[in-house]
Motif scaffolding. Structure first.
Motif, PDB file in Angstrom:
ATOM      1  N   GLN A  59       0.816  -1.207   0.000  1.00 44.03           N
ATOM      2  CA  GLN A  59       0.000   0.000   0.000  1.00 44.03           C
ATOM      3  C   GLN A  59       0.853   1.261   0.000  1.00 44.03           C
ATOM      4  OE1 GLN A  59      -3.127  -0.019   2.892  1.00 44.03           O
ATOM      5  NE2 GLN A  59      -3.871   2.020   2.359  1.00 44.03           N
ATOM      6  N   GLU A  79      -6.322   5.484   3.663  1.00 38.22           N
ATOM      7  CA  GLU A  79      -7.164   5.702   2.481  1.00 38.22           C
ATOM      8  C   GLU A  79      -6.332   6.041   1.244  1.00 38.22           C
ATOM      9  OE1 GLU A  79     -11.222   7.391   4.515  1.00 38.22           O
ATOM     10  OE2 GLU A  79      -9.520   8.769   4.387  1.00 38.22           O
ATOM     11  N   LEU A  81      -3.384   4.770  -1.581  1.00 38.00           N
ATOM     12  CA  LEU A  81      -2.629   3.701  -2.225  1.00 38.00           C
ATOM     13  C   LEU A  81      -1.513   4.333  -3.043  1.00 38.00           C
ATOM     14  CD1 LEU A  81      -2.173   0.729  -3.007  1.00 38.00           C
ATOM     15  CD2 LEU A  81      -3.813   1.063  -4.887  1.00 38.00           C
ATOM     16  N   GLY A 237     -13.550   2.196   1.205  1.00 40.16           N
ATOM     17  CA  GLY A 237     -12.659   1.096   1.545  1.00 40.16           C
ATOM     18  C   GLY A 237     -12.737  -0.083   0.601  1.00 40.16           C
ATOM     19  N   SER A 238     -13.952  -0.418   0.148  1.00 34.10           N
ATOM     20  CA  SER A 238     -14.087  -1.581  -0.743  1.00 34.10           C
ATOM     21  C   SER A 238     -13.396  -1.335  -2.077  1.00 34.10           C
ATOM     22  CB  SER A 238     -15.564  -1.907  -0.956  1.00 34.10           C
ATOM     23  OG  SER A 238     -16.253  -0.791  -1.526  1.00 34.10           O
ATOM     24  N   GLU A 241      -9.656  -1.639  -1.572  1.00 37.38           N
ATOM     25  CA  GLU A 241      -9.241  -3.039  -1.484  1.00 37.38           C
ATOM     26  C   GLU A 241      -9.144  -3.682  -2.857  1.00 37.38           C
ATOM     27  OE1 GLU A 241      -8.122  -4.803   1.117  1.00 37.38           O
ATOM     28  OE2 GLU A 241      -8.202  -2.886   2.181  1.00 37.38           O
ATOM     29  N   ARG A 242     -10.071  -3.347  -3.761  1.00 37.62           N
ATOM     30  CA  ARG A 242      -9.999  -3.888  -5.121  1.00 37.62           C
ATOM     31  C   ARG A 242      -8.747  -3.396  -5.829  1.00 37.62           C
ATOM     32  NH1 ARG A 242     -15.539  -2.683  -5.099  1.00 37.62           N
ATOM     33  NH2 ARG A 242     -15.339  -0.957  -6.587  1.00 37.62           N
ATOM     34  N   LYS A 244      -5.947  -2.432  -4.398  1.00 42.76           N
ATOM     35  CA  LYS A 244      -4.787  -3.074  -3.767  1.00 42.76           C
ATOM     36  C   LYS A 244      -4.604  -4.496  -4.290  1.00 42.76           C
ATOM     37  CE  LYS A 244      -4.837  -2.473   0.781  1.00 42.76           C
ATOM     38  NZ  LYS A 244      -5.436  -2.208   2.122  1.00 42.76           N
ATOM     39  N   ALA A 245      -5.706  -5.205  -4.479  1.00 43.07           N
ATOM     40  CA  ALA A 245      -5.617  -6.573  -5.000  1.00 43.07           C
ATOM     41  C   ALA A 245      -5.119  -6.587  -6.445  1.00 43.07           C
ATOM     42  CB  ALA A 245      -6.983  -7.255  -4.902  1.00 43.07           C
TER      43      ALA A 245
END
Length: 391
Positions: A59, A79, A81, A237-238, A241-242, A244-245
């Motif tokens: 991150q 929050e 990236l 946040g969701s 997370e996408r 980051k993945a």
């Protein structure tokens, strides 16, 4: 997913490191590493001398994200990236969009801001400025383009390549247009912090809208393009997370030296940004004198913010609608592409023709962020005078 060639980047790959005078670049003068290190505090110098060249946090370095968060009003380090700016655009588009989604994007502009959406299979509409009104992006035009099912609005202010900057009131209408559709708003803020005054600086989109994403980095305003460090910020946040993945399939993590050097730059931002803004303002003054001398050939609107402007070759006639299906000047003997090629061949001065943006053939981008701007412009000035005298 295989997008078409990135025309601007292919152009610079051919010419940027061989041309003698770069009058088309959009970044500020690259900072010498010795100067950056000399400005670092004791803590950062200790970290630098003890740095190990292993993997970093995917991150982003926590201390770097803390410093980035300080640039915003409502952002926490979690929050953010960290990614190369182009990588961040790729991550956002792929995390948000699906085939058939509707997207509206400022145009002309950086190709990936709209091309990646097209490659995904989205229906992309282009929000274009009014050249005769100092490249004004009319919010009414954006409001007409957005639909109830618009998934994403993409904007870039200060704008590349025109230097346009909306008023606070106009930008509020951009936010409202996205909000009415329930759309996400990706705000490319790479040139933010290079405004001539704090009063005209727009608030970051992430601070104004819960579905706003702010994209930025150290390449343009800080003159640290070689670090390849940028970031995207979201309160959702969701979505984060996408992204980051997805980053696990791109770079996984950033370079340890680059992150630490970027942190040094951010902590020295007051001095760095002040110097870069002063350089741009000086170069605008120099450019104004140049355009006054060549008003029969060239017409310009001084940039309202940022490092670039988008002059027009007036000898081609009225081409205000070149990017909107107006007069086709691409076959003109002295179109911008031909003009820029001849200038490069005869003088070593690199200008960026509007054909690179797919925006007619009557404009070129001029970059105002480099130390040798006046020297390169003198060469171009002398060339144009010779051409006029010999006509």
């Amino acid at each position: 997913m295989y997008p078409p060639p990135f025309i601007l980047e292919r152009f610079f790959a051919r010419h940027e490191f061989s041309a003698r005078y770069l009058l088309s670049t959009s970044d500020c003068q690259g900072m010498p590493m010795t100067v950056l290190l000399a400005g670092a505090d004791d803590e950062l110098r200790r970290l630098w001398h003890g740095l190990r060249l292993g993997y970093t946090e995917s991150q982003g370095m926590p201390e770097l994200r803390d410093e980035i968060a300080a640039l915003y009003e409502s952002v926490r380090a979690g929050e953010i990236l960290v990614a190369a700016p182009e990588e961040a655009i790729f991550l956002v588009m792929n995390a948000l969009l699906s085939s058939g989604d509707h997207v509206v994007c400022t145009f002309p502009g950086y190709q990936s801001l709209y091309e990646l959406a097209r490659t995904i299979g989205c229906d992309v509409d282009l929000w274009q400025p009014k050249e005769g009104e100092d490249w004004y992006f009319d919010p009414a035009d954006l409001e007409a383009l957005t639909r109830p099912d618009t998934k994403l609005v993409v904007c870039n202010f200060p704008h590349n390549p025109t230097g346009a900057l909306p008023s606070h009131e106009a930008f509020a209408r951009v936010i409202s247009a996205a909000e009415r559709s329930g759309a996400w708003l990706l705000s490319d803020e790479m040139y933010r912090l290079l405004e001539p005054s704090d009063e005209v600086r727009l608030c970051a989109a992430v601070d104004l809208y819960d579905r706003g994403l702010s994209l930025s980095g150290v390449s343009k305003a800080f003159g640290l393009a070689g670090l390849r460090i940028g970031w995207v910020v979201s309160h959702q946040g969701s979505l984060l997370e996408r992204m980051k993945a997805l980053k696990d399939y791109t770079t996984i993590c950033s370079s340890a030296p680059s992150e630490l050097l970027a942190l040094m730059g951010l902590r020295s931002r007051t001095d760095i940004l002040a110097a870069n803004r002063e350089r741009v303002l000086q170069n605008i003054t120099t450019a104004a004198e140049f355009f006054d001398r060549h008003s029969t050939l060239l017409e310009w609107a001084p940039p309202q913010a940022g490092t670039v402007c988008f002059p027009r070759l007036t000898a081609l006639g009225d081409s205000a609608d070149a990017g909107r299906g107006g007069r086709d000047v691409t076959k003109a003997a002295a179109g911008a592409e031909t003009f820029c090629a001849r200038v490069l061949r005869d003088t070593g001065v690199l200008l960026l023709p509007s054909t690179v943006y797919g925006y007619g053939d009557s404009h070129f981008r001029l970059g105002l962020g480099r130390d040798d701007f006046a020297t390169g412009l003198e060469v171009l000035d002398a060339y144009l005078i010779r051409q006029t005298d010999g006509a």
